[in-house]
Scaffold this motif. Structure first.
Motif, PDB file in Angstrom:
ATOM      1  N   TRP A   1      -9.958   1.184   8.548  1.00  0.00           N
ATOM      2  CA  TRP A   1      -9.662   2.239   7.649  1.00  0.00           C
ATOM      3  C   TRP A   1     -10.831   3.312   7.736  1.00  0.00           C
ATOM      4  O   TRP A   1     -12.098   3.082   7.715  1.00  0.00           O
ATOM      5  CB  TRP A   1      -9.939   1.563   6.194  1.00  0.00           C
TER       6      TRP A   1
ATOM      7  N   LEU B   1       0.847  -1.263   0.095  1.00  0.00           N
ATOM      8  CA  LEU B   1      -0.051  -0.028   0.078  1.00  0.00           C
ATOM      9  C   LEU B   1       0.852   1.559   0.093  1.00  0.00           C
ATOM     10  O   LEU B   1       0.423   2.353  -0.621  1.00  0.00           O
ATOM     11  CB  LEU B   1      -0.861  -0.149   1.160  1.00  0.00           C
TER      12      LEU B   1
ATOM     13  N   PHE C   1     -12.033  -2.396  -2.886  1.00  0.00           N
ATOM     14  CA  PHE C   1     -10.484  -1.926  -2.583  1.00  0.00           C
ATOM     15  C   PHE C   1     -10.007  -3.288  -1.456  1.00  0.00           C
ATOM     16  O   PHE C   1      -9.103  -3.813  -1.821  1.00  0.00           O
ATOM     17  CB  PHE C   1     -10.442  -0.886  -1.880  1.00  0.00           C
TER      18      PHE C   1
ATOM     19  N   MET D   1     -13.739  11.214   2.244  1.00  0.00           N
ATOM     20  CA  MET D   1     -13.499  11.797   1.075  1.00  0.00           C
ATOM     21  C   MET D   1     -14.575  12.742   0.586  1.00  0.00           C
ATOM     22  O   MET D   1     -15.718  12.567   0.796  1.00  0.00           O
ATOM     23  CB  MET D   1     -13.337  10.396  -0.080  1.00  0.00           C
TER      24      MET D   1
ATOM     25  N   ILE E   1     -20.071   7.272  -9.327  1.00  0.00           N
ATOM     26  CA  ILE E   1     -19.192   8.663  -9.574  1.00  0.00           C
ATOM     27  C   ILE E   1     -18.159   8.480 -10.733  1.00  0.00           C
ATOM     28  O   ILE E   1     -17.485   7.587 -10.715  1.00  0.00           O
ATOM     29  CB  ILE E   1     -18.366   8.802  -7.985  1.00  0.00           C
TER      30      ILE E   1
ATOM     31  N   ARG F   1       0.910  11.888   1.812  1.00  0.00           N
ATOM     32  CA  ARG F   1       0.730  10.522   2.410  1.00  0.00           C
ATOM     33  C   ARG F   1       1.669  10.224   3.320  1.00  0.00           C
ATOM     34  O   ARG F   1       2.917  10.661   3.101  1.00  0.00           O
ATOM     35  CB  ARG F   1       0.728   9.416   1.282  1.00  0.00           C
TER      36      ARG F   1
HETATM   37  C1  LIG Z   1     -15.940   6.644  -5.898  1.00  0.00           C
HETATM   38  C2  LIG Z   1     -14.545   7.308  -6.487  1.00  0.00           C
HETATM   39  C3  LIG Z   1     -14.728   8.644  -6.282  1.00  0.00           C
HETATM   40  C4  LIG Z   1     -12.959   6.796  -5.770  1.00  0.00           C
HETATM   41  C5  LIG Z   1     -13.198   5.315  -5.937  1.00  0.00           C
HETATM   42  C6  LIG Z   1     -11.600   4.841  -5.589  1.00  0.00           C
HETATM   43  C7  LIG Z   1     -11.054   5.007  -4.073  1.00  0.00           C
HETATM   44  C8  LIG Z   1     -11.646   4.000  -3.150  1.00  0.00           C
HETATM   45  C9  LIG Z   1      -9.532   5.143  -4.153  1.00  0.00           C
HETATM   46  C10 LIG Z   1      -8.997   6.172  -5.081  1.00  0.00           C
HETATM   47  C11 LIG Z   1      -7.538   6.603  -4.618  1.00  0.00           C
HETATM   48  C12 LIG Z   1      -7.211   5.524  -3.574  1.00  0.00           C
HETATM   49  C13 LIG Z   1      -6.174   5.769  -2.626  1.00  0.00           C
HETATM   50  C14 LIG Z   1      -4.913   6.198  -3.196  1.00  0.00           C
HETATM   51  C15 LIG Z   1      -3.823   5.726  -2.630  1.00  0.00           C
HETATM   52  C16 LIG Z   1      -3.776   5.319  -1.160  1.00  0.00           C
HETATM   53  C17 LIG Z   1      -2.422   5.146  -0.420  1.00  0.00           C
HETATM   54  C18 LIG Z   1      -2.284   3.831   0.090  1.00  0.00           C
HETATM   55  O1  LIG Z   1      -0.977   4.170   1.088  1.00  0.00           O
HETATM   56  C19 LIG Z   1      -3.389   3.538   0.997  1.00  0.00           C
HETATM   57  C20 LIG Z   1      -4.538   3.459   0.125  1.00  0.00           C
HETATM   58  C21 LIG Z   1      -4.916   4.651  -0.479  1.00  0.00           C
HETATM   59  C22 LIG Z   1      -5.274   5.619   0.322  1.00  0.00           C
HETATM   60  C23 LIG Z   1      -6.162   4.433  -1.708  1.00  0.00           C
HETATM   61  C24 LIG Z   1      -7.290   4.147  -1.274  1.00  0.00           C
HETATM   62  C25 LIG Z   1      -8.420   3.860  -1.926  1.00  0.00           C
HETATM   63  C26 LIG Z   1      -8.745   5.131  -2.834  1.00  0.00           C
HETATM   64  C27 LIG Z   1      -9.415   6.403  -2.056  1.00  0.00           C
END
Ligand SMILES: CC(C)CCC[C@@H](C)[C@H]1CC[C@H]2[C@@H]3CC=C4C[C@@H](O)CC[C@]4(C)[C@H]3CC[C@]12C
Length: 353
Positions: A313, A209, A339, A317, A251, A260
């Motif tokens: 978690w 991650l 995820f 957002m 979305i 981060r």
């Molecule tokens: C519905 C739409 C808008 C978004 C869906 C995708 C979401 C779930 C994705 C987009 C970007 C993603 C993040 C990108 C990067 C990281 C850094 C990592 O160290 C932990 C996970 C994390 C925090 C991801 C979590 C999931 C995340 C937030």
């Protein structure tokens, strides 16, 4: 698999191993009902609509969230930036990330506080449209990095150290704030908290991650691309993320610019994140820039089973654009659960090699 009496645990069938996910969406002043995407079925047949977050779980979250502020690592870091905040000795000029202008020392602290307050209450932030006229962008990683550094060079070249410190500070603040959100269960608003157990050690999960964050699009179809724009030491980085606006997704595509941060303690590994801004890297044409965070993932070592971890978690957002809350409250937990499922699969395949 453990599950509580109120039926908040879910079992996700994924090959030979199963992933338990407890997910909760909070909105309004008090926690209300949990959302149950149809692919996940309650293990004990309890009525999902009636499920509330159990007191036991709240206590557990509070416990997880408190431990870090007591940890030696956090304490020493805190002390470090408290000193820096109080004695601007040796600190050079601060520039505004939005205008590129110099921020007078006197307003620097206030400005940081403003940013923090804005992040604390995602629900009350003034709505903004960051939609740009549609266009084509297919910047590759290197190109993105070039764009980033070129834009910075003229204004920031002498300020590297300060800028790094600013991001580090933002990352640490994000962690502290996310933990505060988890701890103050009375204040929950639109955050989504899930907990699961994964078949991997905290180190392995951290590797996938954080260290190999740019490979995330290889195993998660919800992510189109992640680029690390900047590393600040081993614990902090600035990333650009693009989600996949796949068919069926309620979305559309979004992009994020985030700082981060990671923190390792004896018991847990913490991964935090928050939206950051930079004039040299404005929202891309055709993308709505969403804001992730303050958010936090807590990966807890299970002393009884070192090859398994507890994964908590807080997804927090602001997807931006104009969308009904109900749509967001359904799509986000769905994306979060997906995820987790993909992460579990990735960890499984990693083990085979
Ligand atoms: C519905 C739409 C808008 C978004 C869906 C995708 C979401 C779930 C994705 C987009 C970007 C993603 C993040 C990108 C990067 C990281 C850094 C990592 O160290 C932990 C996970 C994390 C925090 C991801 C979590 C999931 C995340 C937030």
């Amino acid at each position: 698999m453990a599950h509580d009496q109120e039926g908040n645990w879910f079992e996700v069938q994924g090959g030979d191993s199963s992933l338990a996910v407890m997910s909760h969406v909070t909105s309004g002043t008090a926690p209300t009902s949990s959302l149950y995407p149809s692919t996940f079925t309650p293990t004990d047949g309890a009525n999902p609509g009636a499920a509330l977050v159990s007191e036991a779980w709240k206590e557990e979250l509070k416990d997880l969230a408190t431990k870090v502020s007591l940890s030696a690592a956090a304490q020493s870091k805190k002390a470090e930036h408290e000193i820096r905040e109080e004695e601007p000795v040796g600190r050079k000029t601060q520039y505004s990330s939005e205008t590129g202008r110099i921020i007078p020392l006197t307003s620097w602290k206030t400005r940081r506080r403003d940013l923090q307050t804005a992040n604390t209450r995602p629900g009350t932030r003034a709505p903004q449209t960051s939609q740009r006229p549609p266009g084509t962008t297919s910047l590759e990683g290197q190109e993105l990095r070039d764009k980033w550094s070129n834009g910075l060079e003229d204004r920031w070249s002498d300020e590297l150290e300060d800028r790094d410190w600013w991001y580090q500070q933002q990352g640490q603040d994000a962690l502290q704030e996310a933990l505060n959100i988890m701890q103050n269960t009375e204040d929950w608003r639109t955050e989504i908290i899930s907990q699961s157990e994964l078949d991997a050690s905290p180190e392995q999960i951290y590797e996938v991650l954080f260290v190999r964050v740019e490979e995330m699009n290889e195993w998660n179809p919800n992510i189109a691309r992640i680029t690390v724009l900047k590393h600040i030491g081993e614990e902090t980085m600035v990333t650009h993320e693009i989600s996949a606006g796949k068919a069926g997704n309620l979305i559309g595509q979004r992009d994020f610019l985030s700082v981060r941060h990671s923190l390792k303690t004896e018991r847990c590994i913490y991964l935090s994140g928050a939206a950051t801004q930079l004039e040299a890297f404005p929202p891309q044409p055709g993308f709505i820039r969403a804001e992730d965070g303050p958010t936090c993932i807590i990966i807890e070592r299970l002393p009884s089973c070192p090859e398994r971890s507890k994964f908590t978690w807080l997804l927090n957002m602001d997807v931006k654009g104009w969308l009904p809350k109900s749509v967001v409250n359904q799509a986000l937990p769905q994306a979060q659960l997906e995820f987790m499922r993909h992460l579990q699969k990735r960890l499984e395949t990693d083990k085979k090699f």
